[in-house]
Design an enzyme around this catalytic site. Structure first.
Site, PDB file in Angstrom:
ATOM      1  N   ASP A 157      51.843  -7.101  35.441  1.00 37.34           N
ATOM      2  CA  ASP A 157      51.061  -6.711  36.619  1.00 37.34           C
ATOM      3  C   ASP A 157      51.955  -6.169  37.727  1.00 37.34           C
ATOM      4  OD1 ASP A 157      49.283  -6.419  38.689  1.00 37.34           O
ATOM      5  OD2 ASP A 157      49.104  -8.567  39.098  1.00 37.34           O
ATOM      6  N   THR A 171      56.228  -8.339  49.442  1.00 36.62           N
ATOM      7  CA  THR A 171      56.686  -9.730  49.271  1.00 36.62           C
ATOM      8  C   THR A 171      58.212  -9.831  49.242  1.00 36.62           C
ATOM      9  OG1 THR A 171      54.672 -10.379  48.147  1.00 36.62           O
ATOM     10  CG2 THR A 171      56.622 -11.697  47.686  1.00 36.62           C
ATOM     11  N   ARG A 172      58.838  -8.916  48.524  1.00 39.73           N
ATOM     12  CA  ARG A 172      60.309  -9.003  48.401  1.00 39.73           C
ATOM     13  C   ARG A 172      60.983  -8.772  49.744  1.00 39.73           C
ATOM     14  NH1 ARG A 172      61.060  -5.923  42.550  1.00 39.73           N
ATOM     15  NH2 ARG A 172      59.864  -7.465  41.399  1.00 39.73           N
ATOM     16  N   CYS A 195      53.224  -3.698  47.734  1.00 40.39           N
ATOM     17  CA  CYS A 195      53.584  -5.095  47.950  1.00 40.39           C
ATOM     18  C   CYS A 195      54.851  -5.168  48.803  1.00 40.39           C
ATOM     19  CB  CYS A 195      53.840  -5.697  46.582  1.00 40.39           C
ATOM     20  SG  CYS A 195      54.640  -7.266  46.656  1.00 40.39           S
ATOM     21  N   VAL A 219      46.174 -15.530  42.531  1.00 40.01           N
ATOM     22  CA  VAL A 219      46.766 -15.963  43.801  1.00 40.01           C
ATOM     23  C   VAL A 219      48.145 -15.324  43.912  1.00 40.01           C
ATOM     24  CG1 VAL A 219      45.503 -18.154  43.921  1.00 40.01           C
ATOM     25  CG2 VAL A 219      47.717 -18.080  42.764  1.00 40.01           C
ATOM     26  N   CYS A 229      54.632   6.105  21.215  1.00 38.35           N
ATOM     27  CA  CYS A 229      54.544   5.484  19.893  1.00 38.35           C
ATOM     28  C   CYS A 229      55.098   6.408  18.808  1.00 38.35           C
ATOM     29  CB  CYS A 229      53.101   5.084  19.589  1.00 38.35           C
ATOM     30  SG  CYS A 229      52.546   3.671  20.584  1.00 38.35           S
ATOM     31  N   LYS A 250      37.188  -9.444  43.988  1.00 31.71           N
ATOM     32  CA  LYS A 250      36.380 -10.644  44.264  1.00 31.71           C
ATOM     33  C   LYS A 250      35.411 -10.466  45.427  1.00 31.71           C
ATOM     34  CE  LYS A 250      39.449 -13.036  47.469  1.00 31.71           C
ATOM     35  NZ  LYS A 250      40.143 -14.274  47.797  1.00 31.71           N
ATOM     36  N   GLY A 280      54.779  -4.620  43.007  1.00 35.55           N
ATOM     37  CA  GLY A 280      53.644  -3.721  43.280  1.00 35.55           C
ATOM     38  C   GLY A 280      53.966  -2.602  44.248  1.00 35.55           C
ATOM     39  N   SER A 320      46.886  -8.269  50.476  1.00 33.23           N
ATOM     40  CA  SER A 320      47.213  -9.120  51.624  1.00 33.23           C
ATOM     41  C   SER A 320      47.829  -8.298  52.754  1.00 33.23           C
ATOM     42  CB  SER A 320      48.100 -10.297  51.204  1.00 33.23           C
ATOM     43  OG  SER A 320      49.169  -9.858  50.436  1.00 33.23           O
ATOM     44  N   ILE A 360      55.844 -10.753  40.429  1.00 31.84           N
ATOM     45  CA  ILE A 360      55.897 -11.132  41.850  1.00 31.84           C
ATOM     46  C   ILE A 360      56.783 -10.111  42.550  1.00 31.84           C
ATOM     47  CG2 ILE A 360      56.676 -12.866  43.544  1.00 31.84           C
ATOM     48  CD1 ILE A 360      55.571 -15.022  41.769  1.00 31.84           C
TER      49      ILE A 360
END
Ligand code: 5GP
Length: 345
Positions: A219, A188-189, A186, A130, A316, A78, A183, A270, A180
């Site tokens: 994601d 966050t956890r 990331c 977000v 496959c 963005k 990543g 972030s 969530i």
């Protein structure tokens, strides 16, 4: 009293795909292209549904130029200006088929998104991203964007549970971003204790989305081509990659020499690094929820693409899916205690 959900929830590392009898002769016979018609935009998609994440190191114009040649998708970050978008659109209009313009849920973000979509009408996808897709404000934001752009395909997230997938689809989103905390950069956890094992999140969210004729993106958390195959096997319509695409020529940032080795910086959106770059630092009231890492320089992303698509085609053939579309129907996961041999590291 706090409730404990005792059902077992799984990550990519907890399972393998069970091989199945197959009439396929070679992986070259496997078709990775998918066609979707989206629930709310009514638009049709054709391509290989792997997405470069809208991180400022991976969701770049340079990545989109290579990705679009393979019909792969890029969620552009963005932070590109209107002028940069206009130049990209004028120079490489053929790339616009498989890109999304991203936005957070702030007013300034929305205004910028509107200006970009007005200036570049060939952009068909919007990625509303977000950290916490559970807020009422975000649901209202999705409704607002849907109201302004009835014909654009809207990706929205992130969430990890079926009821929120349904709410966002019913609010106007077409494709829900699921993940969530999985990543590669990331935290966050660690910082919040919140999260959901990614394989189970994908299985559960795909079920909810598909029941409403919506779609999902898995994601985060893919560390190797096998993880991408597991995400598709679990029912993901698209798989989004950050870390696996870091460190390439097409990833933003300089190549740095460190102790005789070439590296590039990769960081969470972030993280301190990203917040310093864009908003002048981490605000008082919040903790950074992303890491900054040095990844080995990997050269042209073409080689990585070949590795990923080759791996997927091979998956496959092992499970007897002539098309990527058939992979989830041909998937039986087996729980394992080990993924691969550690003998040589
Ligand atoms: P990866 O493929 O690297 O495992 O995961 C990529 C995803 O991580 C992104 O698409 C995004 O959803 C998530 N992500 C990116 N930056 C951050 C961050 O700073 N914090 C958190 N919590 N997640 C991030």
């Amino acid at each position: 009293m706090p409730r404990v959900d005792a059902d077992l929830k799984l990550d990519f590392k907890d399972v393998l795909l069970r091989p199945k009898r197959s009439s396929l002769r070679s992986r070259s016979e496997v078709d990775l292209q998918r066609t979707f018609t989206f629930r709310n935009s009514k638009q049709t998609y054709n391509g290989i549904p792997v997405i470069a994440a809208n991180m400022d190191t991976t969701g770049t114009f340079e990545m989109a130029r290579v990705f679009s040649k393979h019909t792969l998708f890029t969620a552009l970050h963005k932070h590109y200006s209107l002028e940069e978008w206009k130049k990209f659109a004028a120079d490489f209009p053929e790339c616009l088929e498989h890109v999304a313009a991203s936005s957070g849920s702030g007013q300034a973000d929305l205004e910028k998104l509107c200006r970009i979509l007005e200036a570049v009408p060939l952009i068909k996808y919007i990625c509303l991203d977000v950290a916490n897709g559970y807020s009422e404000h975000f649901v209202e934001f999705v409704k607002t964007v849907r109201g302004k752009f009835p014909n654009h395909t809207i990706m929205a997230g992130n969430v990890v549970t079926g009821e929120m997938v349904e709410e966002l689809i019913l609010s106007g989103a077409d494709i829900i971003k699921v993940g969530i905390g999985p990543g590669s950069v990331c935290t966050t956890r660690i910082k919040t204790g919140v999260g959901y094992p990614q394989l189970s999140a994908v299985i559960e969210c795909a079920d909810s989305a598909h029941g409403l004729k919506g779609h999902i993106i898995s994601d985060g958390g893919c560390c190797c081509p096998g993880d991408i195959a597991k995400a598709f096997g679990a029912g993901a319509d698209f798989v989004m990659l950050g870390g696996m695409l870091a460190g390439h020529d097409q990833s933003a940032g300089e190549v740095i020499e460190k102790n005789g080795k070439k590296v590039k910086l990769f960081y969470g959106m972030s993280s301190d690094t990203a917040m310093k770059k864009y908003v002048g630092g981490v605000a008082e009231y919040r903790a950074s929820e992303g890491r900054t890492v040095e990844v080995p320089y990997k050269g042209d992303v073409e080689d990585t693409i070949r590795d990923i698509l080759g791996g997927l085609r091979s998956t496959c053939t092992y499970v007897g899916a002539a098309k990527l579309k058939e992979l989830s129907r041909r998937t039986t996961f087996i729980r394992v205690t080990q993924q691969s041999s550690h003998m040589f590291g």
